[in-house]
Design a protein around this motif. Sequence first.
Motif, PDB file in Angstrom:
ATOM      1  N   GLY A 232       0.786  -1.232   0.000  1.00 27.65           N
ATOM      2  CA  GLY A 232       0.000   0.000   0.000  1.00 27.65           C
ATOM      3  C   GLY A 232       0.816   1.279   0.000  1.00 27.65           C
ATOM      4  N   LYS A 233       2.055   1.232  -0.447  1.00 28.11           N
ATOM      5  CA  LYS A 233       2.907   2.418  -0.440  1.00 28.11           C
ATOM      6  C   LYS A 233       2.336   3.533  -1.318  1.00 28.11           C
ATOM      7  CE  LYS A 233       6.498   0.251  -1.890  1.00 28.11           C
ATOM      8  NZ  LYS A 233       5.754  -1.048  -2.014  1.00 28.11           N
ATOM      9  N   SER A 234       1.880   3.187  -2.506  1.00 27.85           N
ATOM     10  CA  SER A 234       1.356   4.214  -3.413  1.00 27.85           C
ATOM     11  C   SER A 234       0.123   4.888  -2.830  1.00 27.85           C
ATOM     12  CB  SER A 234       1.020   3.597  -4.772  1.00 27.85           C
ATOM     13  OG  SER A 234       2.171   3.083  -5.395  1.00 27.85           O
TER      14      SER A 234
ATOM     15  N   VAL B 289       6.984  17.236  -3.643  1.00 25.87           N
ATOM     16  CA  VAL B 289       7.504  16.511  -4.798  1.00 25.87           C
ATOM     17  C   VAL B 289       7.333  15.037  -4.492  1.00 25.87           C
ATOM     18  CG1 VAL B 289       9.539  15.931  -6.173  1.00 25.87           C
ATOM     19  CG2 VAL B 289       9.151  18.298  -5.439  1.00 25.87           C
ATOM     20  N   ARG B 290       6.507  14.371  -5.279  1.00 27.21           N
ATOM     21  CA  ARG B 290       6.277  12.944  -5.080  1.00 27.21           C
ATOM     22  C   ARG B 290       7.008  12.183  -6.175  1.00 27.21           C
ATOM     23  NH1 ARG B 290       0.448  10.018  -5.460  1.00 27.21           N
ATOM     24  NH2 ARG B 290       1.202   7.856  -5.375  1.00 27.21           N
ATOM     25  N   THR B 291       7.798  11.205  -5.783  1.00 28.46           N
ATOM     26  CA  THR B 291       8.634  10.509  -6.749  1.00 28.46           C
ATOM     27  C   THR B 291       8.818   9.054  -6.330  1.00 28.46           C
ATOM     28  OG1 THR B 291      10.736  10.663  -7.974  1.00 28.46           O
ATOM     29  CG2 THR B 291      10.795  11.207  -5.619  1.00 28.46           C
ATOM     30  N   ARG B 292       9.617   8.335  -7.090  1.00 25.36           N
ATOM     31  CA  ARG B 292       9.816   6.916  -6.788  1.00 25.36           C
ATOM     32  C   ARG B 292      11.153   6.455  -7.355  1.00 25.36           C
ATOM     33  NH1 ARG B 292       5.953   3.532 -11.057  1.00 25.36           N
ATOM     34  NH2 ARG B 292       6.858   4.349 -12.983  1.00 25.36           N
ATOM     35  N   GLU B 293      11.607   5.308  -6.852  1.00 26.73           N
ATOM     36  CA  GLU B 293      12.788   4.640  -7.406  1.00 26.73           C
ATOM     37  C   GLU B 293      12.452   3.176  -7.658  1.00 26.73           C
ATOM     38  OE1 GLU B 293      16.342   4.987  -5.108  1.00 26.73           O
ATOM     39  OE2 GLU B 293      16.485   7.140  -5.381  1.00 26.73           O
ATOM     40  N   PRO B 294      12.844   2.683  -8.833  1.00 24.23           N
ATOM     41  CA  PRO B 294      13.305   3.461  -9.986  1.00 24.23           C
ATOM     42  C   PRO B 294      12.124   4.092 -10.711  1.00 24.23           C
ATOM     43  CG  PRO B 294      13.237   1.147 -10.561  1.00 24.23           C
ATOM     44  CD  PRO B 294      12.858   1.234  -9.109  1.00 24.23           C
ATOM     45  N   GLY B 295      12.402   5.084 -11.527  1.00 26.03           N
ATOM     46  CA  GLY B 295      11.357   5.667 -12.352  1.00 26.03           C
ATOM     47  C   GLY B 295      11.027   7.110 -12.062  1.00 26.03           C
ATOM     48  N   GLY B 296      11.803   7.774 -11.198  1.00 21.31           N
ATOM     49  CA  GLY B 296      11.501   9.156 -10.857  1.00 21.31           C
ATOM     50  C   GLY B 296      12.001  10.174 -11.856  1.00 21.31           C
TER      51      GLY B 296
ATOM     52  N   ILE C 173       8.262  13.130  -1.054  1.00 17.71           N
ATOM     53  CA  ILE C 173       7.670  11.834  -0.687  1.00 17.71           C
ATOM     54  C   ILE C 173       8.128  10.831  -1.730  1.00 17.71           C
ATOM     55  CG2 ILE C 173       5.556  10.529  -0.280  1.00 17.71           C
ATOM     56  CD1 ILE C 173       4.143  13.180   0.271  1.00 17.71           C
ATOM     57  N   GLN C 174       8.871   9.821  -1.299  1.00 15.73           N
ATOM     58  CA  GLN C 174       9.461   8.904  -2.268  1.00 15.73           C
ATOM     59  C   GLN C 174       9.070   7.457  -1.977  1.00 15.73           C
ATOM     60  OE1 GLN C 174      13.409   9.745  -3.673  1.00 15.73           O
ATOM     61  NE2 GLN C 174      14.010   7.607  -3.453  1.00 15.73           N
ATOM     62  N   ASP C 175       8.597   6.801  -3.011  1.00 17.47           N
ATOM     63  CA  ASP C 175       8.255   5.381  -2.964  1.00 17.47           C
ATOM     64  C   ASP C 175       9.520   4.578  -3.263  1.00 17.47           C
ATOM     65  OD1 ASP C 175       7.339   2.790  -3.471  1.00 17.47           O
ATOM     66  OD2 ASP C 175       5.485   3.471  -4.398  1.00 17.47           O
ATOM     67  N   ARG C 176      10.083   3.968  -2.231  1.00 19.24           N
ATOM     68  CA  ARG C 176      11.300   3.161  -2.252  1.00 19.24           C
ATOM     69  C   ARG C 176      12.560   4.018  -2.306  1.00 19.24           C
ATOM     70  NH1 ARG C 176       9.977  -1.795  -1.854  1.00 19.24           N
ATOM     71  NH2 ARG C 176       8.287  -2.818  -3.004  1.00 19.24           N
ATOM     72  N   TYR C 177      13.572   3.531  -1.557  1.00 22.96           N
ATOM     73  CA  TYR C 177      14.877   4.196  -1.538  1.00 22.96           C
ATOM     74  C   TYR C 177      15.912   3.133  -1.218  1.00 22.96           C
ATOM     75  CZ  TYR C 177      18.283   7.944  -0.617  1.00 22.96           C
ATOM     76  OH  TYR C 177      19.382   8.779  -0.637  1.00 22.96           O
ATOM     77  N   LEU C 178      16.976   3.509  -0.571  1.00 19.30           N
ATOM     78  CA  LEU C 178      18.092   2.585  -0.376  1.00 19.30           C
ATOM     79  C   LEU C 178      17.746   1.382   0.495  1.00 19.30           C
ATOM     80  CD1 LEU C 178      19.330   3.227   2.701  1.00 19.30           C
ATOM     81  CD2 LEU C 178      20.262   5.195   1.502  1.00 19.30           C
TER      82      LEU C 178
END
Length: 217
Positions: A17-19, A37-44, A94-99
Motif C-alpha cells: 500500500g505504499k502508493s 515533490v512525489r517521486t519513486r525509485e526506480p522511475g523518478g 515523498i518517495q516510494d522506495r529508496y536505499l
Amino acid sequence: MTSPGLFITLEGGDGSGKSTQAALLEAWLVGEHRTVVRTREPGGTDFGTEVREIVLHSRGDISPRAEALLYAADRAHHISTKVRPALDRGDVVIQDRYLDSSVAYQGAGRVLDSAEIRRLSLWAAEGLLPDLTILLDLDETEARRRLDGARTRFDRLENEKSEFHARVRAAFLDLAAKEPDRFLVLDASLPAETLAARIRGVVEPLLSRHPAGTDAS
C-alpha cells in the motif's frame, strides 16, 4: 549535508500500500500549504524510467550484481537531479522506495552482502538519508493476495517465490529495528485511513522543524 526540505520515504513489500499512502500524505500536505515533490525509485526521472523497464520488465535474467548496480545508477542520478534540488528549495519529498529497498531486495532477497549494498547505495546518494522512513509491514501471503486481485502483469520482483519475499520482509524489519529513530513501522493490514492518520501524526511535528517548505500563498 543538511537541507531545509523534508525527505520522507515509504518502504515495504509489493502490495503493502505504499502508493496509496503516498497519495494520501501528499494530499494532506498540499492542504497544509506545503510544496510536495512525489517521486519513486526506480522511475523518478526519464533515465530512471528506462532503468525501471530494464530491471523490472525486460526479458531474460539479470545477474544480481548487475541489478544492484542498475538501481544504484538510477539512485545517483535521481538524487542529484531531482531530490536534492527539491530539498534545497525547502520542498517535502515523498518517495516510494529508496536505499532500504536495495538492502532488502538485492541484499537479502538476492542473497548479496547487505552491508556492501548499503555502502553502494549511500555512495550513489552522497550519504543522503531520509528524515522519516515509513515501513508498511505486511505478511507476504496477504501481499500476494492483494497483488493477485489488482494486477494482470507482474514485474520481475513480484514474480519471485514466497521465500524471496519472506527474506525481504525480514530484512526490512531488521533495518527498522537498527534505526528506530528513522523508521515508523506500521501494520499494513489496517485500513488505509487509519494508517494515513498515524502517518500524519508523526509527520506533523517534523513540519515545524522544516518551515522553509511553507507556501506563503
